[in-house]
Design an enzyme around this catalytic site. Structure first.
Site, PDB file in Angstrom:
ATOM      1  N   THR A 123     -36.538 -45.228  40.067  1.00 39.75           N
ATOM      2  CA  THR A 123     -36.041 -46.491  40.621  1.00 39.75           C
ATOM      3  C   THR A 123     -36.725 -47.707  39.998  1.00 39.75           C
ATOM      4  O   THR A 123     -37.884 -47.624  39.559  1.00 39.75           O
ATOM      5  CB  THR A 123     -36.282 -46.487  42.147  1.00 39.75           C
ATOM      6  N   ASP A 124     -36.025 -48.840  40.041  1.00 39.12           N
ATOM      7  CA  ASP A 124     -36.638 -50.094  39.591  1.00 39.12           C
ATOM      8  C   ASP A 124     -37.694 -50.589  40.586  1.00 39.12           C
ATOM      9  O   ASP A 124     -38.493 -51.471  40.258  1.00 39.12           O
ATOM     10  CB  ASP A 124     -35.563 -51.174  39.359  1.00 39.12           C
ATOM     11  N   GLU A 125     -37.720 -49.995  41.796  1.00 42.42           N
ATOM     12  CA  GLU A 125     -38.674 -50.481  42.810  1.00 42.42           C
ATOM     13  C   GLU A 125     -40.126 -50.196  42.427  1.00 42.42           C
ATOM     14  O   GLU A 125     -41.043 -50.779  42.997  1.00 42.42           O
ATOM     15  CB  GLU A 125     -38.379 -49.854  44.178  1.00 42.42           C
ATOM     16  N   LYS A 154     -42.426 -42.837  44.520  1.00 39.04           N
ATOM     17  CA  LYS A 154     -41.616 -42.684  43.295  1.00 39.04           C
ATOM     18  C   LYS A 154     -42.475 -43.024  42.063  1.00 39.04           C
ATOM     19  O   LYS A 154     -42.349 -42.371  41.019  1.00 39.04           O
ATOM     20  CB  LYS A 154     -40.378 -43.586  43.334  1.00 39.04           C
TER      21      LYS A 154
HETATM   22  P1  NAD Z   1     -30.077 -39.477  49.086  1.00 42.02           P
HETATM   23  O1  NAD Z   1     -31.096 -39.759  50.129  1.00 42.02           O
HETATM   24  O2  NAD Z   1     -28.652 -39.814  49.334  1.00 42.02           O
HETATM   25  O3  NAD Z   1     -30.099 -37.908  48.734  1.00 42.02           O
HETATM   26  C1  NAD Z   1     -31.299 -37.197  48.563  1.00 42.02           C
HETATM   27  C2  NAD Z   1     -30.941 -35.707  48.479  1.00 42.02           C
HETATM   28  O4  NAD Z   1     -32.158 -34.977  48.249  1.00 42.02           O
HETATM   29  C3  NAD Z   1     -30.335 -35.145  49.772  1.00 42.02           C
HETATM   30  O5  NAD Z   1     -29.244 -34.328  49.478  1.00 42.02           O
HETATM   31  C4  NAD Z   1     -31.467 -34.342  50.380  1.00 42.02           C
HETATM   32  O6  NAD Z   1     -31.023 -33.244  51.162  1.00 42.02           O
HETATM   33  C5  NAD Z   1     -32.203 -33.880  49.128  1.00 42.02           C
HETATM   34  N1  NAD Z   1     -33.619 -33.565  49.400  1.00 42.02           N
HETATM   35  C6  NAD Z   1     -34.514 -34.346  50.068  1.00 42.02           C
HETATM   36  N2  NAD Z   1     -35.699 -33.710  50.139  1.00 42.02           N
HETATM   37  C7  NAD Z   1     -35.553 -32.531  49.473  1.00 42.02           C
HETATM   38  C8  NAD Z   1     -36.424 -31.456  49.189  1.00 42.02           C
HETATM   39  N3  NAD Z   1     -37.692 -31.452  49.623  1.00 42.02           N
HETATM   40  N4  NAD Z   1     -35.962 -30.411  48.477  1.00 42.02           N
HETATM   41  C9  NAD Z   1     -34.666 -30.386  48.047  1.00 42.02           C
HETATM   42  N5  NAD Z   1     -33.776 -31.378  48.302  1.00 42.02           N
HETATM   43  C10 NAD Z   1     -34.232 -32.436  49.003  1.00 42.02           C
HETATM   44  O7  NAD Z   1     -30.623 -40.158  47.764  1.00 42.02           O
HETATM   45  P2  NAD Z   1     -29.823 -40.909  46.608  1.00 42.02           P
HETATM   46  O8  NAD Z   1     -29.564 -42.295  47.029  1.00 42.02           O
HETATM   47  O9  NAD Z   1     -28.727 -40.054  46.153  1.00 42.02           O
HETATM   48  O10 NAD Z   1     -30.970 -40.975  45.485  1.00 42.02           O
HETATM   49  C11 NAD Z   1     -31.127 -39.918  44.556  1.00 42.02           C
HETATM   50  C12 NAD Z   1     -32.314 -40.219  43.665  1.00 42.02           C
HETATM   51  O11 NAD Z   1     -32.104 -41.456  42.981  1.00 42.02           O
HETATM   52  C13 NAD Z   1     -33.636 -40.379  44.407  1.00 42.02           C
HETATM   53  O12 NAD Z   1     -34.645 -39.787  43.621  1.00 42.02           O
HETATM   54  C14 NAD Z   1     -33.844 -41.879  44.500  1.00 42.02           C
HETATM   55  O13 NAD Z   1     -35.222 -42.200  44.534  1.00 42.02           O
HETATM   56  C15 NAD Z   1     -33.213 -42.319  43.204  1.00 42.02           C
HETATM   57  N6  NAD Z   1     -32.660 -43.691  43.229  1.00 42.02           N
HETATM   58  C16 NAD Z   1     -31.739 -44.031  44.178  1.00 42.02           C
HETATM   59  C17 NAD Z   1     -31.175 -45.309  44.154  1.00 42.02           C
HETATM   60  C18 NAD Z   1     -30.146 -45.737  45.161  1.00 42.02           C
HETATM   61  O14 NAD Z   1     -29.777 -46.913  45.160  1.00 42.02           O
HETATM   62  N7  NAD Z   1     -29.637 -44.883  46.010  1.00 42.02           N
HETATM   63  C19 NAD Z   1     -31.590 -46.229  43.168  1.00 42.02           C
HETATM   64  C20 NAD Z   1     -32.568 -45.840  42.256  1.00 42.02           C
HETATM   65  C21 NAD Z   1     -33.069 -44.559  42.271  1.00 42.02           C
HETATM   66  O1  DAU Z   2     -33.688 -50.611  43.807  1.00 43.20           O
HETATM   67  C1  DAU Z   2     -33.381 -49.241  43.891  1.00 43.20           C
HETATM   68  C2  DAU Z   2     -33.549 -48.777  45.314  1.00 43.20           C
HETATM   69  O2  DAU Z   2     -32.447 -49.299  46.042  1.00 43.20           O
HETATM   70  C3  DAU Z   2     -33.609 -47.260  45.458  1.00 43.20           C
HETATM   71  O3  DAU Z   2     -34.743 -46.777  44.810  1.00 43.20           O
HETATM   72  C4  DAU Z   2     -33.625 -46.845  46.928  1.00 43.20           C
HETATM   73  O4  DAU Z   2     -33.547 -45.433  47.027  1.00 43.20           O
HETATM   74  C5  DAU Z   2     -32.435 -47.466  47.618  1.00 43.20           C
HETATM   75  O5  DAU Z   2     -32.515 -47.179  49.003  1.00 43.20           O
HETATM   76  C6  DAU Z   2     -32.409 -48.974  47.402  1.00 43.20           C
HETATM   77  O6  DAU Z   2     -33.493 -49.621  48.090  1.00 43.20           O
HETATM   78  P1  DAU Z   2     -33.293 -51.008  48.865  1.00 43.20           P
HETATM   79  O7  DAU Z   2     -34.341 -51.117  49.894  1.00 43.20           O
HETATM   80  O8  DAU Z   2     -33.125 -52.135  47.932  1.00 43.20           O
HETATM   81  O9  DAU Z   2     -31.833 -50.706  49.522  1.00 43.20           O
HETATM   82  P2  DAU Z   2     -31.259 -51.003  50.981  1.00 43.20           P
HETATM   83  O10 DAU Z   2     -29.802 -50.686  50.923  1.00 43.20           O
HETATM   84  O11 DAU Z   2     -32.063 -50.368  52.046  1.00 43.20           O
HETATM   85  O12 DAU Z   2     -31.420 -52.566  51.117  1.00 43.20           O
HETATM   86  C7  DAU Z   2     -30.820 -53.459  50.197  1.00 43.20           C
HETATM   87  C8  DAU Z   2     -31.180 -54.870  50.600  1.00 43.20           C
HETATM   88  O13 DAU Z   2     -30.525 -55.179  51.838  1.00 43.20           O
HETATM   89  C9  DAU Z   2     -32.653 -55.067  50.859  1.00 43.20           C
HETATM   90  O14 DAU Z   2     -33.013 -56.390  50.484  1.00 43.20           O
HETATM   91  C10 DAU Z   2     -32.797 -54.919  52.361  1.00 43.20           C
HETATM   92  C11 DAU Z   2     -31.489 -55.488  52.865  1.00 43.20           C
HETATM   93  N1  DAU Z   2     -30.965 -54.905  54.124  1.00 43.20           N
HETATM   94  C12 DAU Z   2     -30.863 -53.562  54.204  1.00 43.20           C
HETATM   95  C13 DAU Z   2     -30.365 -52.954  55.337  1.00 43.20           C
HETATM   96  C14 DAU Z   2     -30.272 -51.457  55.445  1.00 43.20           C
HETATM   97  C15 DAU Z   2     -30.539 -55.734  55.155  1.00 43.20           C
HETATM   98  O15 DAU Z   2     -30.603 -56.975  55.064  1.00 43.20           O
HETATM   99  N2  DAU Z   2     -30.047 -55.140  56.287  1.00 43.20           N
HETATM  100  C16 DAU Z   2     -29.959 -53.794  56.436  1.00 43.20           C
HETATM  101  O16 DAU Z   2     -29.517 -53.322  57.520  1.00 43.20           O
END
Ligand code: NAD
Ligand code: DAU
Length: 338
Positions: A123-125, A154
């Site tokens: 992630t970019d975080e 991460k």
């Molecule tokens: P998600 O939470 O939707 O899915 C996570 C999956 O991992 C689920 O299916 C869960 O059952 C599985 N899991 C969790 N713990 C596990 C374990 N111990 N063993 C096996 N499986 C396990 O997540 P996502 O949003 O699809 O994100 C996927 C990946 O991408 C993550 O590594 C996250 O850090 C990264 N990422 C997500 C975002 C985003 O915006 N969603 C952005 C940047 C990076």
């Molecule tokens: O930047 C990549 C990341 O993006 C991933 O690594 C994470 O897995 C993914 O969850 C996401 O993180 P964020 O914290 O940025 O996503 P989230 O959707 O939780 O929140 C997006 C923005 O919206 C953040 O500034 C918080 C705000 N927010 C979020 C929720 C859930 C609100 O204002 N209200 C809300 O109810």
């Protein structure tokens, strides 16, 4: 290729499996997933009978199960993680266990299996936060500065992946991408939460002043970026992946969604801010563009319209997801709005 996809029942993992089976007709996939609250096999119902796809329920922290699943695998794509920042603030321990220890277990098993590629989805975080109204963006050379338990875990996993490359010669690649959105996203994240709340006739909770900026990446564009790195990327390298947004803040996104859905701003509810809330993310994806020719296929508005339409058309899916344990989480997280 014979791929082991970890976390393939989650949001991005499921989209990736659907994408890969469609675009790589000779490849086979094992989906290794623990099925936590975020894992949902319904996301993959369209391929469950595909002979090139197999599901194995397992925890990446359990070495013997990971080693068994790795049999015959040449490529690992590692998505499995605890992924939600707010949950990491409520309870950090599962984030360290899965994201750090789980990644180390997977790296050891990958070494043992002599895989040809270990791709880590990050992630970019990990880069921390940028100030508002600056041209600054994260890139591959940006120093790590994680600020939530999620991003710290991460960051730890990224360091481990690089350590296994340098110390043991494991052929790794890493992508650090921005906020994904699209079909099958668990409605704890901003966009699906907003759309499904509005479809249920509920308000949208906006943290703090709503002037927080994220870089938004459509999930299919992300899958194509991972494809580019897996097939053409250089081993040992990191690629940053972002979308086609120019500093759009949360409030602007919510207003955009309200317009698409024909609702007015009375549906916005300001709630208590997230502790340590990162102000701004922005990703410079020049490297993957120049080296591998990747770029997002559409602009934010096009993908957002499609995303809203998907949730409108898949009420059964999100209604099932939003029942049960989701309600307990929602009550705990949004107590100020109840
Ligand atoms: P998600 O939470 O939707 O899915 C996570 C999956 O991992 C689920 O299916 C869960 O059952 C599985 N899991 C969790 N713990 C596990 C374990 N111990 N063993 C096996 N499986 C396990 O997540 P996502 O949003 O699809 O994100 C996927 C990946 O991408 C993550 O590594 C996250 O850090 C990264 N990422 C997500 C975002 C985003 O915006 N969603 C952005 C940047 C990076
Ligand atoms: O930047 C990549 C990341 O993006 C991933 O690594 C994470 O897995 C993914 O969850 C996401 O993180 P964020 O914290 O940025 O996503 P989230 O959707 O939780 O929140 C997006 C923005 O919206 C953040 O500034 C918080 C705000 N927010 C979020 C929720 C859930 C609100 O204002 N209200 C809300 O109810």
């Amino acid at each position: 290729m014979r791929l082991l996809v970890t976390g393939g029942a989650g949001f991005i993992g499921a989209n990736f499996i659907l994408y890969w089976l469609k675009h790589h007709p000779d490849d086979e996939i094992v989906n290794f997933d623990k099925l936590t609250y975020a894992g949902n096999l319904e996301n993959l119902s369209s391929v469950e009978k595909n002979p090139r796809y197999r599901f194995v329920q397992g925890d990446i922290c359990v070495s013997k199960d990971v080693v068994a699943a790795m049999d015959g695998i040449d490529t690992v794509v590692h998505f499995a993680a605890e992924s939600h920042v707010d949950r990491s603030i409520l309870e950090a321990a599962p984030f360290i266990t899965t994201n750090v220890t789980g990644t180390q277990v997977l790296l050891d098993a990958s070494l043992k299996a002599k895989v040809k590629r270990f791709h880590h989805v990050s992630t970019d975080e990990v880069f921390g936060a940028l100030p508002l109204n600056t041209p600054d963006k994260f890139n591959e050379a940006t120093a790590y500065d994680p600020r939530s338990p999620y991003s710290a875990s991460k960051a730890g996993s990224d360091h481990l992946v690089r350590a296994y490359f340098h110390t043991f010669g494991l052929p790794v690649t890493i992508t650090n991408c921005s906020n994904n959105y699209g079909p099958f996203q668990f409605p704890e994240k901003l966009i699906p939460l907003a759309v499904t709340n509005l479809l249920e006739g509920r308000k949208v909770p906006v943290y703090g002043d709503g002037k927080y900026v994220r870089d938004w990446l459509y999930v299919d564009d992300h899958c194509r970026a991972i494809d580019a790195v897996l097939t053409r990327g250089r081993v040992g390298e990191t690629y940053c992946v972002g979308g086609l947004t120019e500093d759009v803040d949360n409030l602007t996104i919510i207003k955009n969604i309200l317009t698409i859905m024909g609702k007015d701003e009375s549906q916005i509810e300001y709630v208590t801010d997230r502790p340590g809330h990162d102000r701004r993310y922005a990703v410079d994806w020049t490297k993957i563009n120049k080296e591998l020719g990747w770029k997002p296929e559409n602009d934010f508005q096009t993908w957002l319209n499609l995303t809203v339409a998907w949730y409108r058309d898949h009420e059964d899916w999100w209604k099932r997801v939003k029942s049960g344990a989701y309600k307990e989480y929602y009550a705990k997280q949004y107590k100020s709005a109840l």
